[in-house]
Design a protein around this motif. Structure first.
Motif, PDB file in Angstrom:
ATOM      1  N   PRO A  58     -38.515 -20.741  46.410  1.00 23.95           N
ATOM      2  CA  PRO A  58     -39.205 -20.622  45.121  1.00 23.95           C
ATOM      3  C   PRO A  58     -38.344 -21.186  43.996  1.00 23.95           C
ATOM      4  O   PRO A  58     -37.116 -21.185  44.057  1.00 23.95           O
ATOM      5  CB  PRO A  58     -39.415 -19.115  44.960  1.00 23.95           C
ATOM      6  N   GLN A  73     -35.145 -16.285  39.289  1.00 19.56           N
ATOM      7  CA  GLN A  73     -36.147 -16.794  40.231  1.00 19.56           C
ATOM      8  C   GLN A  73     -37.441 -16.038  39.956  1.00 19.56           C
ATOM      9  O   GLN A  73     -37.617 -14.897  40.401  1.00 19.56           O
ATOM     10  CB  GLN A  73     -35.677 -16.585  41.673  1.00 19.56           C
ATOM     11  N   GLN A  75     -40.534 -15.941  41.000  1.00 23.84           N
ATOM     12  CA  GLN A  75     -41.410 -15.412  42.059  1.00 23.84           C
ATOM     13  C   GLN A  75     -40.863 -14.124  42.654  1.00 23.84           C
ATOM     14  O   GLN A  75     -41.621 -13.221  43.009  1.00 23.84           O
ATOM     15  CB  GLN A  75     -41.592 -16.468  43.153  1.00 23.84           C
ATOM     16  N   THR A  76     -39.557 -14.019  42.763  1.00 20.49           N
ATOM     17  CA  THR A  76     -38.949 -12.824  43.356  1.00 20.49           C
ATOM     18  C   THR A  76     -38.447 -11.843  42.301  1.00 20.49           C
ATOM     19  O   THR A  76     -38.136 -10.690  42.621  1.00 20.49           O
ATOM     20  CB  THR A  76     -37.763 -13.219  44.241  1.00 20.49           C
ATOM     21  N   GLU A 122     -41.058 -16.597  33.213  1.00 20.12           N
ATOM     22  CA  GLU A 122     -42.414 -17.043  33.537  1.00 20.12           C
ATOM     23  C   GLU A 122     -42.719 -18.417  32.938  1.00 20.12           C
ATOM     24  O   GLU A 122     -43.759 -18.999  33.201  1.00 20.12           O
ATOM     25  CB  GLU A 122     -43.439 -16.036  33.006  1.00 20.12           C
TER      26      GLU A 122
END
Length: 314
Positions: A58, A73, A75-76, A122
């Protein structure tokens, strides 16, 4: 033509032709890096893989956080900043002798100056650009060493500057005594003159006062001065002055037409109408013709292996 060149050790982003470790799982062939393999000992590294991120993985982003930047990161939801800093510091401390870095541009870990910095994990829009975390650590650990990204190395003048410095540094570090260091300085005198005349004189004074001093300390001081002197690209007026200095060796031997021809070329060079190579070829031919051994040995004429002078990026 130089018979032997020492092989510089250069840290390189592994994705540039060594391993398919990009976040997308890609390998990025790079013609410059590929051409250098015959002349350079590369040390490939992918900092993101080294801290345990997978391939593919990701997206990782640099995010503004107060006065600083964090590596996140989205996504995580992981904050990878400390992991990257720990790896970078440990890896760089373990390297030993290296002469330079070629790093991936725009990378949140490896970019030297053009990684995007976002307002939030984001996205939130790009609020600036800067160095990746690994590149920041490399600059802190090795502030004087040559560092470039693969994008900038497609520029002929930037590439020549980088190659000149890494090969000069490898040659300098192979010097074993003061007479050898003096010979190195004599060989690089015109090249240094083209970068920084005052620094060239300071390096000469350093050597003149070095007798009786521990050689390792003298060489270290010289190395630091050399890297400082050559840190920036040469300026046209300073290079023109160095070329004119070389021309002075032949003033009494050349015909009036030859002198006028050189001075016309030099004026065109100052106005960027004629490339540096045109004047270097002419001066080198006269050095051979008139047996000027000092000029024939000048690194200005061949600052790195000749095959690398013919590199093309298209």
């Amino acid at each position: 033509m130089e018979a032997f060149w020492p092989r510089p050790k250069v840290v390189v982003s592994a994705c540039l032709g060594f391993a398919a470790v990009r976040y997308s799982g890609e390998l990025i062939p790079d013609r410059i890096v590929a051409a250098l393999r015959e002349h350079v000992d590369f040390i490939p590294v992918c900092p993101e893989v080294e801290i345990g991120l997978g391939v593919p993985r990701p997206t990782v982003r640099l995010v503004r956080a107060g006065e600083g930047v964090r590596m996140l990161q989205p996504q995580t939801g992981e904050d990878l900043t400390e992991r990257m800093e720990r790896f970078s510091q440990g890896f760089l401390a373990s390297l030993g002798r290296v002469e330079g870095f070629i790093l991936k541009n725009r990378s949140p870990s490896c970019a030297l100056k053009d990684a995007k910095v976002y307002a939030s994990a984001e996205g939130g829009g790009v609020v600036g650009k800067g160095a990746g975390l690994f590149a920041q650590a490399a600059e802190k650990a090795f502030p004087l060493l040559p560092k470039e990204d693969e994008g900038r190395l497609t520029n002929t003048r930037i590439r020549a500057h980088f190659l000149t410095r890494i090969f000069a540094l490898a040659r300098l570090r192979a010097v074993e005594d003061l007479p050898g260091l003096m010979a190195f300085h004599a060989r690089y005198k015109l090249l240094l003159h083209a970068h920084h005349q005052e620094a060239t004189k300071a390096l000469g004074r350093l050597l003149a006062e070095a007798r009786g001093e521990p050689f390792d300390q003298v060489r270290q001081a010289y190395e630091e001065g050399f890297l400082q002197a050559t840190r920036l690209l040469f300026r046209l007026p300073a290079m023109a002055d160095a070329l004119l200095h070389a021309f002075g060796y032949f003033k009494k031997a050349l015909s009036p037409k030859e002198k006028a021809h050189f001075l016309d070329l030099l004026a065109d060079f100052r106005e960027e109408r004629v490339p540096l190579e045109a004047l270097l070829v002419l001066l080198q031919s006269w050095a051979l013709r008139f047996g000027e051994a000092y000029l024939q040995a000048q690194a200005l004429f061949e600052p790195y292996p000749r095959p690398l002078m013919d590199l093309r990026t298209t």
